[in-house]
Scaffold this motif. Sequence first.
Motif, PDB file in Angstrom:
ATOM      1  N   ASN A 179      32.137  55.193  40.236  1.00  0.00           N
ATOM      2  CA  ASN A 179      30.784  55.067  40.668  1.00  0.00           C
ATOM      3  C   ASN A 179      30.152  54.209  39.635  1.00  0.00           C
ATOM      4  OD1 ASN A 179      30.929  57.463  38.607  1.00  0.00           O
ATOM      5  ND2 ASN A 179      28.808  57.331  38.747  1.00  0.00           N
ATOM      6  N   GLN A 180      30.423  54.026  38.414  1.00  0.00           N
ATOM      7  CA  GLN A 180      29.743  53.073  37.601  1.00  0.00           C
ATOM      8  C   GLN A 180      30.024  51.638  38.091  1.00  0.00           C
ATOM      9  OE1 GLN A 180      31.487  54.303  33.919  1.00  0.00           O
ATOM     10  NE2 GLN A 180      29.798  55.482  33.277  1.00  0.00           N
ATOM     11  N   VAL A 181      31.419  51.286  38.600  1.00  0.00           N
ATOM     12  CA  VAL A 181      31.696  50.128  39.246  1.00  0.00           C
ATOM     13  C   VAL A 181      30.821  49.905  40.594  1.00  0.00           C
ATOM     14  CG1 VAL A 181      33.477  48.626  39.938  1.00  0.00           C
ATOM     15  CG2 VAL A 181      34.048  49.961  38.023  1.00  0.00           C
ATOM     16  N   GLU A 182      30.800  50.980  41.298  1.00  0.00           N
ATOM     17  CA  GLU A 182      30.133  50.880  42.709  1.00  0.00           C
ATOM     18  C   GLU A 182      28.803  50.346  42.403  1.00  0.00           C
ATOM     19  OE1 GLU A 182      31.369  54.198  44.549  1.00  0.00           O
ATOM     20  OE2 GLU A 182      33.487  53.371  44.912  1.00  0.00           O
ATOM     21  N   GLU A 183      28.115  51.051  41.542  1.00  0.00           N
ATOM     22  CA  GLU A 183      26.658  50.971  41.199  1.00  0.00           C
ATOM     23  C   GLU A 183      26.341  49.507  40.364  1.00  0.00           C
ATOM     24  OE1 GLU A 183      25.701  54.718  39.558  1.00  0.00           O
ATOM     25  OE2 GLU A 183      25.780  55.764  41.403  1.00  0.00           O
ATOM     26  N   MET A 184      27.348  48.956  39.877  1.00  0.00           N
ATOM     27  CA  MET A 184      27.097  47.808  39.171  1.00  0.00           C
ATOM     28  C   MET A 184      26.080  46.721  39.447  1.00  0.00           C
ATOM     29  SD  MET A 184      30.738  46.596  37.490  1.00  0.00           S
ATOM     30  CE  MET A 184      29.945  44.995  37.054  1.00  0.00           C
ATOM     31  N   ALA A 185      25.271  46.436  38.632  1.00  0.00           N
ATOM     32  CA  ALA A 185      24.479  45.185  38.837  1.00  0.00           C
ATOM     33  C   ALA A 185      24.910  44.134  38.912  1.00  0.00           C
ATOM     34  CB  ALA A 185      23.170  45.238  37.664  1.00  0.00           C
ATOM     35  N   GLY A 186      26.035  43.771  38.627  1.00  0.00           N
ATOM     36  CA  GLY A 186      26.852  42.579  38.804  1.00  0.00           C
ATOM     37  C   GLY A 186      27.769  42.068  37.551  1.00  0.00           C
ATOM     38  N   SER A 187      28.094  41.044  37.493  1.00  0.00           N
ATOM     39  CA  SER A 187      28.861  40.523  36.520  1.00  0.00           C
ATOM     40  C   SER A 187      28.547  39.045  36.297  1.00  0.00           C
ATOM     41  CB  SER A 187      30.344  40.431  36.950  1.00  0.00           C
ATOM     42  OG  SER A 187      31.424  39.664  35.981  1.00  0.00           O
ATOM     43  N   MET A 188      28.529  38.684  34.756  1.00  0.00           N
ATOM     44  CA  MET A 188      28.551  37.484  34.375  1.00  0.00           C
ATOM     45  C   MET A 188      29.746  36.633  34.169  1.00  0.00           C
ATOM     46  SD  MET A 188      25.153  37.743  31.892  1.00  0.00           S
ATOM     47  CE  MET A 188      24.752  36.183  31.944  1.00  0.00           C
ATOM     48  N   CYS A 189      30.937  37.433  34.451  1.00  0.00           N
ATOM     49  CA  CYS A 189      32.298  36.537  34.467  1.00  0.00           C
ATOM     50  C   CYS A 189      32.229  35.632  35.470  1.00  0.00           C
ATOM     51  CB  CYS A 189      33.282  37.468  34.758  1.00  0.00           C
ATOM     52  SG  CYS A 189      33.309  38.751  33.368  1.00  0.00           S
ATOM     53  N   SER A 190      32.975  34.500  35.420  1.00  0.00           N
ATOM     54  CA  SER A 190      33.371  33.386  36.366  1.00  0.00           C
ATOM     55  C   SER A 190      33.712  34.302  37.388  1.00  0.00           C
ATOM     56  CB  SER A 190      34.144  32.534  35.694  1.00  0.00           C
ATOM     57  OG  SER A 190      34.811  31.633  36.755  1.00  0.00           O
ATOM     58  N   PRO A 191      33.635  34.005  38.654  1.00  0.00           N
ATOM     59  CA  PRO A 191      34.329  34.668  39.805  1.00  0.00           C
ATOM     60  C   PRO A 191      35.605  34.537  40.022  1.00  0.00           C
ATOM     61  CG  PRO A 191      32.776  32.862  40.548  1.00  0.00           C
ATOM     62  CD  PRO A 191      32.532  32.983  39.206  1.00  0.00           C
ATOM     63  N   THR A 192      36.402  33.573  39.121  1.00  0.00           N
ATOM     64  CA  THR A 192      37.537  33.394  39.327  1.00  0.00           C
ATOM     65  C   THR A 192      38.294  34.298  38.280  1.00  0.00           C
ATOM     66  OG1 THR A 192      37.592  31.489  37.589  1.00  0.00           O
ATOM     67  CG2 THR A 192      37.597  30.963  39.890  1.00  0.00           C
ATOM     68  N   VAL A 193      37.660  35.121  37.460  1.00  0.00           N
ATOM     69  CA  VAL A 193      38.103  36.058  36.658  1.00  0.00           C
ATOM     70  C   VAL A 193      38.510  37.372  37.351  1.00  0.00           C
ATOM     71  CG1 VAL A 193      37.808  37.230  34.153  1.00  0.00           C
ATOM     72  CG2 VAL A 193      36.737  34.897  34.568  1.00  0.00           C
ATOM     73  N   ARG A 194      39.679  37.149  38.072  1.00  0.00           N
ATOM     74  CA  ARG A 194      40.182  38.381  38.753  1.00  0.00           C
ATOM     75  C   ARG A 194      41.300  39.197  38.072  1.00  0.00           C
ATOM     76  NH1 ARG A 194      39.721  33.896  42.436  1.00  0.00           N
ATOM     77  NH2 ARG A 194      41.880  33.598  42.073  1.00  0.00           N
ATOM     78  N   GLY A 195      41.565  38.816  36.973  1.00  0.00           N
ATOM     79  CA  GLY A 195      42.781  39.703  36.159  1.00  0.00           C
ATOM     80  C   GLY A 195      44.214  39.110  36.568  1.00  0.00           C
ATOM     81  N   ASP A 196      44.104  37.893  37.045  1.00  0.00           N
ATOM     82  CA  ASP A 196      45.378  37.271  37.336  1.00  0.00           C
ATOM     83  C   ASP A 196      46.561  37.394  36.215  1.00  0.00           C
ATOM     84  OD1 ASP A 196      44.434  36.516  39.781  1.00  0.00           O
ATOM     85  OD2 ASP A 196      43.808  34.482  39.255  1.00  0.00           O
ATOM     86  N   GLY A 197      46.043  36.963  35.165  1.00  0.00           N
ATOM     87  CA  GLY A 197      46.762  36.883  33.920  1.00  0.00           C
ATOM     88  C   GLY A 197      47.306  38.208  33.804  1.00  0.00           C
ATOM     89  N   TYR A 198      46.536  39.341  33.595  1.00  0.00           N
ATOM     90  CA  TYR A 198      46.967  40.553  33.240  1.00  0.00           C
ATOM     91  C   TYR A 198      47.956  40.938  34.449  1.00  0.00           C
ATOM     92  CZ  TYR A 198      46.747  45.687  33.441  1.00  0.00           C
ATOM     93  OH  TYR A 198      47.024  46.993  33.320  1.00  0.00           O
ATOM     94  N   THR A 199      47.526  41.021  35.672  1.00  0.00           N
ATOM     95  CA  THR A 199      48.500  41.286  36.748  1.00  0.00           C
ATOM     96  C   THR A 199      49.803  40.712  36.888  1.00  0.00           C
ATOM     97  OG1 THR A 199      46.418  41.566  38.149  1.00  0.00           O
ATOM     98  CG2 THR A 199      48.802  41.549  39.227  1.00  0.00           C
ATOM     99  N   MET A 200      50.204  39.492  36.563  1.00  0.00           N
ATOM    100  CA  MET A 200      51.438  38.749  36.129  1.00  0.00           C
ATOM    101  C   MET A 200      51.998  39.141  34.900  1.00  0.00           C
ATOM    102  SD  MET A 200      50.567  34.895  37.605  1.00  0.00           S
ATOM    103  CE  MET A 200      49.451  34.437  36.347  1.00  0.00           C
ATOM    104  N   ALA A 201      51.383  39.484  34.002  1.00  0.00           N
ATOM    105  CA  ALA A 201      52.144  40.020  32.789  1.00  0.00           C
ATOM    106  C   ALA A 201      52.509  41.411  32.953  1.00  0.00           C
ATOM    107  CB  ALA A 201      50.983  39.934  31.465  1.00  0.00           C
ATOM    108  N   MET A 202      51.853  42.357  33.822  1.00  0.00           N
ATOM    109  CA  MET A 202      52.444  43.815  34.013  1.00  0.00           C
ATOM    110  C   MET A 202      53.543  43.711  34.899  1.00  0.00           C
ATOM    111  SD  MET A 202      50.504  45.405  31.801  1.00  0.00           S
ATOM    112  CE  MET A 202      50.447  43.867  30.922  1.00  0.00           C
ATOM    113  N   ALA A 203      53.483  42.628  35.994  1.00  0.00           N
ATOM    114  CA  ALA A 203      54.725  42.663  36.694  1.00  0.00           C
ATOM    115  C   ALA A 203      55.684  41.971  36.203  1.00  0.00           C
ATOM    116  CB  ALA A 203      54.502  41.559  38.002  1.00  0.00           C
ATOM    117  N   ALA A 204      55.630  41.437  35.026  1.00  0.00           N
ATOM    118  CA  ALA A 204      56.949  40.887  34.414  1.00  0.00           C
ATOM    119  C   ALA A 204      57.411  41.867  33.084  1.00  0.00           C
ATOM    120  CB  ALA A 204      56.388  39.383  33.675  1.00  0.00           C
TER     121      ALA A 204
END
Length: 544
Positions: A274-299
């Motif tokens: 609910n905290q994520v769903e109610e978030m006011a937004g993000s100041m992260c770049s929109p390309t910061v989707r966790g690509d590195g994290y996801t690939m590292a976990m898969a490896a």
Amino acid sequence: MEDKDIEALGKPCKGMSRRKFISGAALGTAALLGLAGCNQPKSATSNPQSDDDKQAAEQLSTPVNVAETIECDIAVVGAGISGLSAAVQAAENGNKVIVLEAGGVAGGNGAGTEGVFAVGSVLQKNLNIEISEVDIIRTELEEGQWVTNGALWYDMVHNSAANIDWLIENGVQFSGNVDNYGAGLYNTMHWFDNDSAVTSYIEPMQAKAEQMGAEFRFQTTATQLKLENDTVCGVYAEDSKGNVIEVNAKAVILASGGIGANPELLCQAGMSRNQVEEMAGSMCSPTVRGDGYTMAMAAGGRDFLRNAAIQGFQMVKAFGTDTTVPYNSPLNGGNGIVGNGLCIWVNQDARRFNDESLAMTFNMAANLGACLGNRESYAIFDQAILDNCELDESDQKVVEDALANNDETSVFSANTIEELAEHFDLDVATLAETVTRYNEFCTQGFDGEFGKAPSFLEPIATGPFYIARIDALIVVVDGGIMTSIHSEVLDDDTLPIPGLYAVGLDGAMLWRNVYTQNMPGTAMANNVNSGRNAANAASSYIAA
């Protein structure tokens, strides 16, 4: 902080500059994201549960429609602050470098940063600033409750002066100003020329990397690591036209900027759905989707996400978000009305749960962290507190429009405290008792619950009264992938995965759960230092 220092802060709504609320965080300048709830399929972000499952998943997902194959020594995933540092150092070492960047330009989260931390630099010596490395390191370890790796802190701090020299040699421009960013414990903030990373760091570092032969592929998203015999040997990527690119590399450095714009991963990092769903937004770049994290976990990388430090502001969604430098709106700037220390914070049980002046007396990251354990968090204030903010005409209109048009789920006004409670389904008697007790603390000049400084004790007594739901505005998330002092990605046995490195926000392990913010510029310094460490380690690995 001593009481006299707290008193000196004064009333926080008036004249608050950006230096007063954020120190060295990597703020993005991209438009804010309207993040949805945690609805992504779990398989998109989770590690397979067994080795057989992992191998099967890799075999099934290996692209068969490769449109282009390129060769390099080191592939850098991301062209932000740490990715540029890695690219320049790797090229300097004589390695052939390919940089894959999902966005259209270099910079990522780091585009809004203004300087970098260092101790013992030539710029500090010019200003007769003397600081002990030990004081910095011990303070950080103490404030982190000794759970962070002191060797990482020593490495970053000890190399920080040499890193400044290296940046200058590679064209990075500093103004010569060094200070404490207005709120830090030490004068460690080395300001970029024009206070801008874009013109003073990003552009010259990209130019330097290209001058030494590094190739940049923009609008090209890394999607999957290449593995052979548990060794990383490249990465697959997809360009803006959907073409699949196979990058054969002897080492891969993940510098994708963390997970701050990925709702599912924010949940895994500790935010509730609910905290994520109610978030006011993000100041992260929109390309910061966790690509590195996801690939590292898969490896097979070891997950550090639950220990990551979530940096963010508390916001009132109906008041909008202040994205204009210096981010000092009295409504929703870094120390806007929710975090200015004068409100009462209550949780879903209508009870206070912390000292509301944390952002003013400790650090900005503490505000959001204090609320993460609640199902709901609310700020209670009155007309006198709102008037104290001295709103200009445009901000006053924001308040009026918010009260009229927010469907009353974000902010609500009434003539009594009881009406506020009823509106958000809070226990009426408990909220009335909470406010009465708090007002008694204000009268006696002592907060008998959490010890909030007397300068922030203002009674909630002048109607109309207001209640605002506290939502999160994410700045960045520090960490997610467990790494070594050489920025190597570690597996579940805490052993390096051959050929794989993670830097910057992907592998930031100097902080656990809380970014302390008392040493201005340390996030940037870690980006630079970890990028160099990874490039040097990868070069040695390739040579061996």
